[in-house]
Design a protein around this motif. Structure first.
Motif, PDB file in Angstrom:
ATOM      1  N   PHE A 423      22.648 -25.743  18.466  1.00  0.00           N
ATOM      2  CA  PHE A 423      21.346 -25.389  19.056  1.00  0.00           C
ATOM      3  C   PHE A 423      20.317 -25.108  17.965  1.00  0.00           C
ATOM      4  O   PHE A 423      19.222 -25.676  17.967  1.00  0.00           O
ATOM      5  CB  PHE A 423      21.476 -24.137  19.927  1.00  0.00           C
ATOM      6  CG  PHE A 423      21.764 -24.431  21.364  1.00  0.00           C
ATOM      7  CD1 PHE A 423      20.857 -25.137  22.135  1.00  0.00           C
ATOM      8  CD2 PHE A 423      22.930 -23.988  21.955  1.00  0.00           C
ATOM      9  CE1 PHE A 423      21.120 -25.399  23.463  1.00  0.00           C
ATOM     10  CE2 PHE A 423      23.205 -24.253  23.285  1.00  0.00           C
ATOM     11  CZ  PHE A 423      22.303 -24.955  24.031  1.00  0.00           C
ATOM     12  N   ALA A 424      20.682 -24.235  17.036  1.00  0.00           N
ATOM     13  CA  ALA A 424      19.725 -23.843  16.004  1.00  0.00           C
ATOM     14  C   ALA A 424      19.377 -25.036  15.134  1.00  0.00           C
ATOM     15  O   ALA A 424      18.215 -25.217  14.741  1.00  0.00           O
ATOM     16  CB  ALA A 424      20.294 -22.711  15.156  1.00  0.00           C
ATOM     17  N   VAL A 427      16.902 -27.222  17.129  1.00  0.00           N
ATOM     18  CA  VAL A 427      15.573 -26.648  17.322  1.00  0.00           C
ATOM     19  C   VAL A 427      14.769 -26.653  16.023  1.00  0.00           C
ATOM     20  O   VAL A 427      13.561 -26.853  16.039  1.00  0.00           O
ATOM     21  CB  VAL A 427      15.713 -25.220  17.885  1.00  0.00           C
ATOM     22  CG1 VAL A 427      14.401 -24.494  17.836  1.00  0.00           C
ATOM     23  CG2 VAL A 427      16.212 -25.278  19.304  1.00  0.00           C
ATOM     24  N   LEU A 434       8.328 -31.996  18.695  1.00  0.00           N
ATOM     25  CA  LEU A 434       8.551 -30.692  19.312  1.00  0.00           C
ATOM     26  C   LEU A 434       8.948 -30.825  20.784  1.00  0.00           C
ATOM     27  O   LEU A 434       9.884 -30.175  21.249  1.00  0.00           O
ATOM     28  CB  LEU A 434       7.287 -29.841  19.168  1.00  0.00           C
ATOM     29  CG  LEU A 434       7.387 -28.413  19.673  1.00  0.00           C
ATOM     30  CD1 LEU A 434       8.481 -27.673  18.934  1.00  0.00           C
ATOM     31  CD2 LEU A 434       6.062 -27.691  19.495  1.00  0.00           C
ATOM     32  N   ALA A 441      16.781 -28.908  24.134  1.00  0.00           N
ATOM     33  CA  ALA A 441      17.369 -27.570  24.029  1.00  0.00           C
ATOM     34  C   ALA A 441      17.463 -26.928  25.411  1.00  0.00           C
ATOM     35  O   ALA A 441      18.472 -26.318  25.758  1.00  0.00           O
ATOM     36  CB  ALA A 441      16.540 -26.705  23.090  1.00  0.00           C
ATOM     37  N   ALA A 442      16.410 -27.101  26.217  1.00  0.00           N
ATOM     38  CA  ALA A 442      16.423 -26.475  27.543  1.00  0.00           C
ATOM     39  C   ALA A 442      17.518 -27.085  28.406  1.00  0.00           C
ATOM     40  O   ALA A 442      18.242 -26.372  29.107  1.00  0.00           O
ATOM     41  CB  ALA A 442      15.062 -26.639  28.213  1.00  0.00           C
ATOM     42  N   ALA A 445      20.914 -26.054  27.248  1.00  0.00           N
ATOM     43  CA  ALA A 445      21.160 -24.653  27.570  1.00  0.00           C
ATOM     44  C   ALA A 445      21.555 -24.473  29.032  1.00  0.00           C
ATOM     45  O   ALA A 445      22.176 -23.477  29.386  1.00  0.00           O
ATOM     46  CB  ALA A 445      19.941 -23.810  27.240  1.00  0.00           C
ATOM     47  N   ILE A 446      21.207 -25.450  29.889  1.00  0.00           N
ATOM     48  CA  ILE A 446      21.684 -25.370  31.272  1.00  0.00           C
ATOM     49  C   ILE A 446      23.206 -25.383  31.281  1.00  0.00           C
ATOM     50  O   ILE A 446      23.852 -24.729  32.100  1.00  0.00           O
ATOM     51  CB  ILE A 446      21.108 -26.533  32.101  1.00  0.00           C
ATOM     52  CG1 ILE A 446      19.603 -26.318  32.273  1.00  0.00           C
ATOM     53  CG2 ILE A 446      21.782 -26.618  33.462  1.00  0.00           C
ATOM     54  CD1 ILE A 446      18.917 -27.408  33.032  1.00  0.00           C
TER      55      ILE A 446
ATOM     56  N   PHE B 187      20.354 -17.533  29.248  1.00  0.00           N
ATOM     57  CA  PHE B 187      19.783 -18.872  29.036  1.00  0.00           C
ATOM     58  C   PHE B 187      18.384 -18.722  28.438  1.00  0.00           C
ATOM     59  O   PHE B 187      18.055 -19.331  27.421  1.00  0.00           O
ATOM     60  CB  PHE B 187      19.758 -19.575  30.395  1.00  0.00           C
ATOM     61  CG  PHE B 187      18.857 -20.766  30.500  1.00  0.00           C
ATOM     62  CD1 PHE B 187      19.276 -21.999  30.046  1.00  0.00           C
ATOM     63  CD2 PHE B 187      17.608 -20.659  31.080  1.00  0.00           C
ATOM     64  CE1 PHE B 187      18.456 -23.106  30.170  1.00  0.00           C
ATOM     65  CE2 PHE B 187      16.789 -21.756  31.205  1.00  0.00           C
ATOM     66  CZ  PHE B 187      17.214 -22.983  30.746  1.00  0.00           C
ATOM     67  N   LEU B 191      17.250 -19.402  24.454  1.00  0.00           N
ATOM     68  CA  LEU B 191      16.161 -20.322  24.121  1.00  0.00           C
ATOM     69  C   LEU B 191      15.039 -19.575  23.415  1.00  0.00           C
ATOM     70  O   LEU B 191      14.446 -20.085  22.463  1.00  0.00           O
ATOM     71  CB  LEU B 191      15.634 -20.998  25.386  1.00  0.00           C
ATOM     72  CG  LEU B 191      16.533 -22.076  25.985  1.00  0.00           C
ATOM     73  CD1 LEU B 191      15.910 -22.633  27.249  1.00  0.00           C
ATOM     74  CD2 LEU B 191      16.767 -23.195  24.988  1.00  0.00           C
ATOM     75  N   LEU B 194      16.043 -18.917  19.847  1.00  0.00           N
ATOM     76  CA  LEU B 194      15.972 -20.149  19.057  1.00  0.00           C
ATOM     77  C   LEU B 194      14.522 -20.523  18.788  1.00  0.00           C
ATOM     78  O   LEU B 194      14.169 -20.922  17.682  1.00  0.00           O
ATOM     79  CB  LEU B 194      16.669 -21.286  19.807  1.00  0.00           C
ATOM     80  CG  LEU B 194      18.183 -21.188  19.900  1.00  0.00           C
ATOM     81  CD1 LEU B 194      18.727 -22.247  20.833  1.00  0.00           C
ATOM     82  CD2 LEU B 194      18.796 -21.348  18.521  1.00  0.00           C
ATOM     83  N   PHE B 197      13.070 -18.329  16.282  1.00  0.00           N
ATOM     84  CA  PHE B 197      13.605 -18.688  14.972  1.00  0.00           C
ATOM     85  C   PHE B 197      12.870 -19.912  14.426  1.00  0.00           C
ATOM     86  O   PHE B 197      12.525 -19.986  13.252  1.00  0.00           O
ATOM     87  CB  PHE B 197      15.101 -18.969  15.071  1.00  0.00           C
ATOM     88  CG  PHE B 197      15.711 -19.418  13.787  1.00  0.00           C
ATOM     89  CD1 PHE B 197      15.740 -18.571  12.696  1.00  0.00           C
ATOM     90  CD2 PHE B 197      16.248 -20.689  13.649  1.00  0.00           C
ATOM     91  CE1 PHE B 197      16.293 -18.974  11.502  1.00  0.00           C
ATOM     92  CE2 PHE B 197      16.796 -21.107  12.458  1.00  0.00           C
ATOM     93  CZ  PHE B 197      16.810 -20.249  11.382  1.00  0.00           C
ATOM     94  N   TRP B 198      12.597 -20.873  15.323  1.00  0.00           N
ATOM     95  CA  TRP B 198      11.850 -22.061  14.905  1.00  0.00           C
ATOM     96  C   TRP B 198      10.463 -21.647  14.410  1.00  0.00           C
ATOM     97  O   TRP B 198       9.980 -22.119  13.393  1.00  0.00           O
ATOM     98  CB  TRP B 198      11.731 -23.027  16.086  1.00  0.00           C
ATOM     99  CG  TRP B 198      10.599 -23.981  15.961  1.00  0.00           C
ATOM    100  CD1 TRP B 198      10.553 -25.073  15.144  1.00  0.00           C
ATOM    101  CD2 TRP B 198       9.347 -23.912  16.639  1.00  0.00           C
ATOM    102  NE1 TRP B 198       9.345 -25.686  15.282  1.00  0.00           N
ATOM    103  CE2 TRP B 198       8.585 -25.004  16.186  1.00  0.00           C
ATOM    104  CE3 TRP B 198       8.802 -23.047  17.593  1.00  0.00           C
ATOM    105  CZ2 TRP B 198       7.297 -25.239  16.652  1.00  0.00           C
ATOM    106  CZ3 TRP B 198       7.536 -23.279  18.059  1.00  0.00           C
ATOM    107  CH2 TRP B 198       6.787 -24.368  17.589  1.00  0.00           C
TER     108      TRP B 198
END
Lengths: 550, 675
Positions: A423-424, A427, A434, A441-442, A445-446, B187, B191, B194, B197-198
């Motif tokens: 993930f990191a 991102v 972007l 990512a979204a 994340a589901i 969730f 996000l 993250l 962090f970005w």
């Protein structure tokens, strides 16, 4: 036909491939051939036919193999070095440029250790096998050597041979010891994997003979070659299909629930623990490392496929009522993170993909082992025929809970670290736009929400609630025996160890991953030059990839 | 002498060691360890006790002006990315450490009595220690990522403990619901972390706040994106601290044993969300609109919880909705930019709500002697009544809790709630009005609980009512169950009596801070505020106007008294018939409240059934379409269906052999030609 392949556009030898360190002692050849020789000795072990002696022999061989790989890691492997180590090279067919060439870098070494570790546990898990035990353990040991070979060989033709060689034991293990639909499952497995592996052969031959220089299949030589970008794309597509079947990538995954649904527990552990990782390893090794230009084009696709894997397989797993198939689908879902990590142009994300493979190897093996152990007691895999089992099998319940929590990426366990790294990495990866990163990512994340839904529902249906009276009266629900606790314990130690301090493992491969990512980033910069009109992906690219920062 | 803060890492580690040791023992020598109840309890109590002593030492140091201590090490690294982990000790953390260890210690003592007859006694204590460790780890976390790690771990402990009695279907569903709803919040939290962090290349609280400010100033991050990230992160606290609409898991979580409800679902874990928002204050204080959003959600939650609590008949559920409501107050304070006020209410609430829950546990424990181990009966207030004479200690502490939560001076709740309402009055008058109204409702429902449970006549032996209640919940008294009850009769005395000392002692201990702790936060001399944020406290003291304070406080006390009086007249003197006055006239409203605003139904219909249906459809597609198509292409490449049939007869291994042999042949061919 492949004329365009001769026009190398990238200057070879950009200095990203480090020197090769030769080994004084043939550690890796030994770890490949020791279990294979052991396998051929199996028929000579005196045994009454119930497998009581031969299983000790097999366990001994697999444990020694594990120790050999550990020895290789301890004595001949320097984690901070990027490049091939423990290398051995013996000329085999010089005219073809074919050598017996093995070695290990950051991509191989952790997976070699994982293989020998999981195999030795799988042999222990196979303790109750009484049907044709000699053949069974013969195949298990043969697979051990074959799988180590897949990760250790440094020659693409050898890789193909090892890849094919390992299919035969899997096929037989499925077809002889499987469940009711074992023939169908085994056939499907062999058609999918062997069929798709033809692409590996084609790509290997192409890459070996074209691109200038003397013919050679050596990875290091191939990496220096600098193929034309169209040729790369062609090879990339072929290899993606071949490895996509193995990983598996939706929609090439349908062999997996069948094969996993029919396999017995030890075979299952190998399938989930090691076989799937061969796909991920090969994607990293060939697609990302040897075909960087094509990878620059296809990486967004890998990421999209990864997200599809995560969500699609999580949903199918949720609806699945058969325990084995449920876990099989959950494996597919978890492999989605590997795809995303490979597709990201960041050391962090790719590192995460590597860690996810190791982590899932451990967690997948533990869950599938537990499925087998539960089936031995309940004699059913249908969730509606279970229920309330936790009251009789309390330790089993605890082990299941621990492994399920590991699988749903609970912090403190390895799955969390690897998913977080992916993930990191995604991102913070400035290569992608972007919007693309946000959407991916979204969506990924589901998966973080879906995973606990299906895993906890599963636990609830098996263990919670009132006892299923029919089940309790028909079967003997004994609690976990020491052997089973030991196996899960062995798997949980590294799972939690990695979760608490991930550098235990990541430090052993970061050097290699960083070099790999650097090279891919270089390819991205080259990509902006006028491209061939042959492949249309290029036109889609600006939607995903930012202009390089110069 | 080395400072206590240097050893603060031991605070979470000690209970962890205890929990791991006993947990391993349970896995390996289940029977033997299960029989060692006392030694296990003493070991784990001393672990948590040692942590508590260390926490007090740390707190004392911070009160005397000790420095903020931070220790970090590199946990993970890849490329130019380094992830530090470690621990930090500051006044906020020190307060929370002391609070959590104190409540945990008392709850463990209480559990010794409450769980005495449970066969899972040892497992329960292990989980308790594990939870304490995770919660303490959360408090000392120096960055958002470490918070996330422990955030999930406390969630896991909550899952294990809610599902503690895993043979009950209700517990199984509640545990899963708690975990999944919290994952929905996580969730967003993940996000958000993250994204931050970005935007800032940092996980550190202050680093994020500074980094985001810079990034906005430089134009690297648009303002809307920053807002979105703040709100995403807030989803985490929304789920954990049971804020609307993610509060649905908390009332269900009452299926867990009552000590758990007191420790996790009232005093500590659910407050973690509020704590995190306080930690993120440097970030949130930059965005007034985020503050408004938090305050609004807090107020909605506050009102919703209180309104549902009005009609609850289950003692624990009533308290649970009261917790939801009080957490709403805390969030309201956070949204008003007054983290000190919110934290103060967190502390006072932790003491009196833990006491109330433990009191309810004591009542349930006593009721089980009469009605058996059936939560539907043992927790229903329609079967209680008149317990004051039989359980004097429980009833008097419960009464203290009711007064405290209703905001009657000089008990703790008055000071903390009044501070929040005062802040809200200055920031968002409309939200203050709702919070003010809710204060009246709070007083009413709390005293309704008290009068129904402890006053009047005992109704527990009314068999007809018991049957009716069981059938209302969809259960029937089965043959074996009545039989079991019959056999239980010999075990149970059938008479209500006061609980044993391990249960009453924690009640008595908790009564002390419930009465007195408010004096630490008087607006004109706010000792609590001085510790957490000296500037804010000074500011408050200098702006303090006696007139305004008296007016607002007087109004609060007045509305609380009205609430209490209605409850008194309706449930004690029985002079008002609320059924006639309210229920029959506004049956819609009553149904709306009784069905918890229909949120559970909506949730079930849309999300639970929806996801199940979607999953089923995807599986169908997978089996029929995807598998079919790929199989068909497999067929085509093979040439014909005949080929597949041939392979299915069991000779497919030849296929692999052919491919394999082909390769060998190729290799040889090349070799010969080349040679």
């Amino acid at each position: 036909m492949l004329e365009f392949a001769f026009n190398a556009t990238i200057e070879p030898g950009n200095g990203l491939i480090a020197e090769v360190i030769t080994s004084d002692f043939p550690w890796l050849s030994l770890s490949i051939f020791f279990p294979i020789v052991g396998a051929f000795l199996v028929p000579f072990i005196p045994d009454q036919g119930e497998g009581k002696q031969v299983r000790w022999f097999a366990l001994g061989v697999s444990l020694i193999t594990f120790l050999i790989t550990v020895g290789a890691y301890k004595s001949g492997y320097e984690p901070t070095v990027n490049g091939l180590q423990l290398s051995e090279k013996i000329s085999w067919l010089p005219d073809l440029g074919l050598n017996w060439s093995v070695g290990a870098d950051g991509l191989s070494m952790p997976l070699i250790l994982l293989t020998s570790f999981i195999t030795s546990l799988a042999v222990l898990a196979a303790w109750p096998v009484t049907f044709k035990p000699k053949l069974f353990f013969f195949l298990m040991l043969a697979m051990d050597g074959g799988q180590i070979a897949v990760f250790a060989v440094q020659d693409m033709l050898l890789f193909f041979l090892a890849w094919e060689l390992e299919l035969i034991p899997v096929y037989l293990l499925l077809a002889i010891w499987g469940g009711k639909k074992r023939q169908y499952a085994a056939t499907k497995f062999i058609i999918y994997t062997a069929g798709s592996s033809l692409f590996i052969l084609l790509a290997a031959l192409g890459m070996g003979f074209f691109g200038g220089g003397t013919p050679s299949f050596e990875y290091t030589v191939l990496a220096e070659k600098g193929f034309g970008s169209n040729f790369q794309l062609l090879c990339y597509i072929g290899l993606l299909i071949a490895f996509g079947v193995k990983l598996p990538v939706v929609p090439l995954h349908t062999w997996l629930p069948d094969a996993h649904g029919e396999a017995t527990a030890p075979v299952h552990m190998l399938l989930a623990g090691i076989l799937l990782k061969m796909g991920g390893y090969a994607l990293l090794r060939f697609n990302a490392q040897l075909l960087p230009d094509a990878h620059a084009q296809f990486a967004p696709l890998l990421i999209i496929l990864g997200v599809v894997n995560i969500i699609y397989a999580a949903l199918t797993s949720f609806a699945q009522r058969n325990l084995k198939r449920k876990i099989a689908y959950s494996s597919i879902s978890h492999m989605g993170f590997v795809l995303i990590g490979i597709g990201s142009f960041s050391a962090l994300g790719t590192s995460g993909a590597m860690l996810q493979m190791i982590s899932h190897g451990l967690i997948g093996a533990s869950l599938f082992f537990l499925v087998g152990a539960t089936y031995d007691r309940t004699h059913t895999l249908q969730l509606e025929e279970m229920g309330g089992v936790g009251q009789k099998m309390r330790i089993m319940f605890a082990l299941w809970t621990a492994c399920s929590l590991a699988s749903l990426a609970l912090p403190g366990m390895s799955g969390f670290v690897s998913e977080l790294m992916v993930f990191a990495g995604l991102v913070t990866d400035e290569t992608y736009t972007l919007t693309f990163r946000i959407v991916i990512a979204a969506l990924a994340a589901i998966g973080v929400i879906l995973t606990p839904i299906y895993l906890l529902s599963m636990l609830r249906e098996i263990f919670f609630g009132k006892e299923n009276t029919e089940l309790v009266s028909n079967t003997n629900l004994v609690d976990a025996e020491p052997r089973e606790i030991y196996i899960i314990g062995c798997l949980l130690v590294p799972i939690i160890g990695i979760g608490l301090y991930p550098r235990l493992v990541t430090d052993s491969y970061t050097a290699s991953i960083e070099a790999l990512v650097k090279r891919d980033l270089l390819a991205i910069e080259q990509l902006q030059k006028p491209a061939s009109p042959l492949i249309r992906t290029k036109n889609l690219l600006p939607a995903f990839i930012n202009a390089p920062r110069l | 002498m080395p400072s206590a803060a240097e050893f603060a890492w031991l605070i979470p580690v000690l209970p962890l060691i205890g929990a791991v040791a006993i947990g391993l023992g349970l896995i390996t020598f289940n029977q033997a360890i299960n029989d060692l109840r006392k030694p296990v309890a003493i070991t784990l109590l001393s672990c948590v006790g040692a942590s508590a002593i260390l926490s007090y030492a740390v707190l004392a140091e911070q009160i005397n002006g000790g420095p903020v201590v931070e220790h970090l090490f590199i946990w993970a690294s890849a490329g130019n990315f380094n992830l530090p982990m470690g621990y930090v000790i500051d006044p906020l953390g020190a307060v929370m450490l002391s609070l959590v260890t104190t409540v945990a210690l008392l709850v463990m003592i209480y559990s010794h009595g409450y769980m005495a007859h449970d066969k899972g006694y040892v497992r329960f204590f292990t989980y308790l220690a594990l939870f304490s460790s995770s919660m303490l780890g959360l408090i000392v976390s120096p960055n958002l990522l470490e918070v996330y790690v422990f955030w999930e771990l406390v969630g896991m402990c909550s899952y294990l403990l809610v599902g503690f009695w895993y043979d009950r279907d209700g517990a199984a569903h509640a545990a899963q619901k708690a975990f999944v709803v919290n994952r929905v919040g996580d969730f967003g939290l993940l996000l958000g972390i993250l994204g931050l962090f970005w935007a800032t290349k940092s996980f550190d609280f202050q680093g994020i706040a500074d980094g985001l400010e810079n990034a906005i100033a430089l134009g690297a991050v648009p303002h809307w994106a920053a807002l979105a990230l703040c709100l995403l992160v807030f989803m985490g606290p929304m789920a954990k601290s049971a804020q609307f609409p993610l509060h649905v898991w908390l009332p269900d979580a009452m299926e867990g044993p009552t000590p758990i409800s007191a420790l996790i679902h009232a005093a500590t874990m659910v407050a973690a969300g509020v704590f995190l928002v306080a930690r993120l204050d440097p970030l949130y204080s930059q965005f007034p609109s985020v503050g408004l959003a938090i305050a609004t959600i807090g107020t909605i939650t506050c009102f919703l919880g209180a309104s549902i609590a009005l009609t609850q008949m289950d003692l624990k559920k009533g308290l649970a909705y009261s917790t939801v409501s009080q957490l709403g107050y805390m969030m309201l304070a956070m949204g008003c930019g007054a983290p000190v006020a919110g934290m103060f209410h967190l502390v006072t609430h932790a003491f009196f709500k833990a006491m109330l829950f433990l009191g309810s546990g004591s009542v349930i424990h006593a009721m089980e002697e009469v009605v058996g181990h059936e939560p539907i009966l043992a927790q229903d207030m329609r079967l209680m009544g008149g317990l004051r004479k039989k359980m004097p200690l429980t009833s008097s502490t419960f009464l203290i809790g009711c007064i405290a939560i209703s905001g009657i001076p000089p008990l703790a709740g008055f000071w903390s709630k009044d501070e929040i309402l005062g802040q809200a009055f200055n920031s968002f008058p409309f939200l203050w009005a709702i919070g003010f109204l809710t204060a009246g409702m709070t007083a009413f429902y709390m005293f309704r609980l008290y009068f129904l449970t402890f006053e009047g006549d005992f109704r527990g032996d009314n068999k007809a009512l018991q049957t009716e209640l069981l059938s209302l919940s969809g259960q029937t008294i089965e043959e074996e169950e009545t039989e079991e009850e019959g056999s239980n009769q010999s075990e149970h005395s059938g008479v209500i009596h006061e609980s044993p000392w391990p249960m009453t002692l924690p009640l008595a201990v908790l009564a002390v801070p419930s009465i007195l702790i408010g004096f630490l936060g008087m607006p004109w001399s706010n000792k609590f505020g001085t510790l957490l944020d000296a500037n804010e406290a000074l500011d408050m003291a200098s702006n303090f106007q006696l007139g305004e304070f008296l007016l607002l406080a007087g109004a609060s006390v007045l509305i609380s008294s009205i609430g209490i009086s209605i409850a008194f007249l309706a449930y004690y003197r029985k002079q008002i018939n609320l059924t006639k006055l309210f229920v029959q006239r506004f049956s819609n409203v009553n149904a709306f409240l009784q069905n918890k605003w229909y949120l559970d139904d909506i949730n079930h219909r849309i999300f639970v059934r929806g996801s199940r249906k979607l999953a089923k459809e995807v599986l169908e597609v997978d089996a029929k379409v995807v598998d079919g198509v790929v199989n068909l292409t497999g067929l085509l490449t093979l040439g014909s269906g005949e080929g597949l049939k041939y392979l299915e007869t069991g000779r497919a291994q030849f296929y692999a052999l052919i491919v394999f042999g082909g390769v060998i042949a190729l290799v040889l061919l090349f070799g010969v030609l080349g040679g």
